[in-house]
Design a protein around this motif. Sequence first.
Motif, PDB file in Angstrom:
ATOM      1  N   LEU A 156       0.832  -1.213   0.000  1.00 23.07           N
ATOM      2  CA  LEU A 156       0.000   0.000   0.000  1.00 23.07           C
ATOM      3  C   LEU A 156       0.864   1.259   0.000  1.00 23.07           C
ATOM      4  N   GLY A 157       1.964   1.220   0.741  1.00 20.52           N
ATOM      5  CA  GLY A 157       2.870   2.359   0.747  1.00 20.52           C
ATOM      6  C   GLY A 157       3.457   2.617  -0.631  1.00 20.52           C
ATOM      7  N   MET A 158       3.863   1.575  -1.321  1.00 17.66           N
ATOM      8  CA  MET A 158       4.428   1.721  -2.661  1.00 17.66           C
ATOM      9  C   MET A 158       3.366   2.164  -3.669  1.00 17.66           C
ATOM     10  N   LEU A 159       2.157   1.642  -3.508  1.00 15.81           N
ATOM     11  CA  LEU A 159       1.064   2.092  -4.373  1.00 15.81           C
ATOM     12  C   LEU A 159       0.760   3.564  -4.164  1.00 15.81           C
ATOM     13  N   SER A 160       0.860   4.013  -2.907  1.00 13.02           N
ATOM     14  CA  SER A 160       0.594   5.423  -2.636  1.00 13.02           C
ATOM     15  C   SER A 160       1.679   6.319  -3.230  1.00 13.02           C
ATOM     16  N   ASP A 161       2.926   5.824  -3.292  1.00 20.47           N
ATOM     17  CA  ASP A 161       3.988   6.577  -3.948  1.00 20.47           C
ATOM     18  C   ASP A 161       3.689   6.744  -5.438  1.00 20.47           C
ATOM     19  N   ARG A 162       3.039   5.743  -6.001  1.00 20.45           N
ATOM     20  CA  ARG A 162       2.809   5.751  -7.454  1.00 20.45           C
ATOM     21  C   ARG A 162       1.508   6.421  -7.856  1.00 20.45           C
ATOM     22  N   PHE A 163       0.409   6.107  -7.141  1.00 21.94           N
ATOM     23  CA  PHE A 163      -0.911   6.555  -7.568  1.00 21.94           C
ATOM     24  C   PHE A 163      -1.488   7.688  -6.718  1.00 21.94           C
ATOM     25  N   GLY A 164      -0.826   8.024  -5.619  1.00 14.38           N
ATOM     26  CA  GLY A 164      -1.330   9.083  -4.764  1.00 14.38           C
ATOM     27  C   GLY A 164      -1.880   8.530  -3.466  1.00 14.38           C
ATOM     28  N   ARG A 165      -1.539   9.180  -2.365  1.00 13.56           N
ATOM     29  CA  ARG A 165      -1.929   8.657  -1.058  1.00 13.56           C
ATOM     30  C   ARG A 165      -3.411   8.824  -0.762  1.00 13.56           C
ATOM     31  N   LYS A 166      -3.999   9.903  -1.255  1.00 12.67           N
ATOM     32  CA  LYS A 166      -5.417  10.123  -0.999  1.00 12.67           C
ATOM     33  C   LYS A 166      -6.259   8.995  -1.583  1.00 12.67           C
ATOM     34  N   LYS A 167      -5.982   8.600  -2.816  1.00 14.97           N
ATOM     35  CA  LYS A 167      -6.750   7.533  -3.461  1.00 14.97           C
ATOM     36  C   LYS A 167      -6.620   6.224  -2.695  1.00 14.97           C
ATOM     37  N   VAL A 168      -5.397   5.907  -2.284  1.00 16.56           N
ATOM     38  CA  VAL A 168      -5.169   4.649  -1.558  1.00 16.56           C
ATOM     39  C   VAL A 168      -5.863   4.677  -0.198  1.00 16.56           C
ATOM     40  N   LEU A 169      -5.786   5.801   0.505  1.00 16.31           N
ATOM     41  CA  LEU A 169      -6.434   5.919   1.807  1.00 16.31           C
ATOM     42  C   LEU A 169      -7.954   5.782   1.687  1.00 16.31           C
ATOM     43  N   MET A 170      -8.553   6.436   0.705  1.00 21.32           N
ATOM     44  CA  MET A 170     -10.002   6.367   0.527  1.00 21.32           C
ATOM     45  C   MET A 170     -10.457   4.949   0.214  1.00 21.32           C
ATOM     46  N   LEU A 171      -9.756   4.290  -0.690  1.00 17.98           N
ATOM     47  CA  LEU A 171     -10.139   2.928  -1.086  1.00 17.98           C
ATOM     48  C   LEU A 171      -9.965   1.943   0.069  1.00 17.98           C
ATOM     49  N   ALA A 172      -8.822   2.020   0.746  1.00 20.05           N
ATOM     50  CA  ALA A 172      -8.558   1.110   1.864  1.00 20.05           C
ATOM     51  C   ALA A 172      -9.541   1.345   3.006  1.00 20.05           C
ATOM     52  N   GLY A 173      -9.835   2.620   3.306  1.00 22.29           N
ATOM     53  CA  GLY A 173     -10.763   2.926   4.388  1.00 22.29           C
ATOM     54  C   GLY A 173     -12.174   2.454   4.090  1.00 22.29           C
ATOM     55  N   GLY A 174     -12.643   2.671   2.874  1.00 21.67           N
ATOM     56  CA  GLY A 174     -14.002   2.264   2.521  1.00 21.67           C
ATOM     57  C   GLY A 174     -14.198   0.759   2.594  1.00 21.67           C
TER      58      GLY A 174
END
Length: 394
Positions: free
Chosen positions: A269-287
């Motif tokens: 998830l950390g590496m994905l956030s480096d690539r695609f943006g942390r906001k998108k990863v946080l929203m998807l993971a939280g939901g």
Amino acid sequence: MFNNTARTSTGADSNQTLHFVILILAIIVAGLSQGMLLPVLAIFLEQMGVSSTMNGLNAAALYVGSFSMTLVAERLLGKLGFKKLLLCGLLLVIIALPLFPLVPGIAFWFVLRLLVGIGDSAIHYVAQLWVLMVTPAANRGRNLSIYGMSYGIGFSIGPLGISLLDWGMMVPFVIMAAVFIVVALLVWWKLPNGAPAKGESTTPEKGRFGRSYRLAWYALIPALLYGYMEAAMNSNFPVYGLRIGLSTDNIAFLLPFIGIGGLVLQLPLGMLSDRFGRKKVLMLAGGIGGLLFMLVPFVGTKQILLAVIFAIAGGLVGSFFSLGLAYAADILPRAYLPAANVLASFHFNFGSIIGPAVGGKGIEMGSPSSLFWVLGGCYVLFALFGWSFSEKSK
């Protein structure tokens, strides 16, 4: 970031690696102590006939101590430096741990949990600020995920201390204190002395907290949610489990799966956030994580299904603290990073304080399922709030 011998750019690569490993060990044992104390003491108090509300409030003392530390951490760091503050945190926990089984009682345990909370908070503050400020932005998600994974390792192993109770009430506490002593000796012998560079923590800018909130409020919420989830699960789930018919062995088996999931998914998830943006990863993971938590009451006592849900949900939200802190570092000016670190710790501790209290009150009112309805609902709301947050320029 550091002056004198703590300046990482002047040290040999081997020394830098050794220093990083020691910091990681310190974070692991901090997670280990919290992961063990919360469920072990929750079970003791439940067996002593203490109400679930008082059980939860007593557990919150750990985070009251941690919260109080965040109020003075910035200035203490400026006065003591990194190594001394880290050692003070380790020594506080070493002193408190053996006293739990020696003087059992809800009032004394409240005081001891305060001390452990203060100590663990000092350890966290030093280590996470070190990692945050020396990591380039391109690798921030990855490196903070490694930090989060280290805490997750300790926190996942901690509940296994329940099984050590078969050997006696003293055993898990003595073993834990011995592990802390080993780490404290490594810190004393091998870590360099150093203090924050002038202007970064010792002379903080006025209004930095208010501006940090204005610029990065959404990035600071994950720390609160992570603290709420962690404390509620480790303090309230043992009571929830006993109330619905799970055994203490079942509980000891299930709790680590939240941390195990976090260990597996934290770095990806950390590496994905480096690539695609942390906001998108946080929203998807939280939901998704929130919806999974809300499914738990429907599973009942089916141990395998509970383990799967805990692993996936815990994996998705287990990186919330590190990803949120990395996101705040993306948004805020560098000079505000110490303030953001304090705010994240503040939010984590606030969530950790209210988590056991809210969960325990819900269980006492005859609604054990409310533990997961409220927990899951908070994560879903966070994901929805993401649509209203827009990043502003530094």
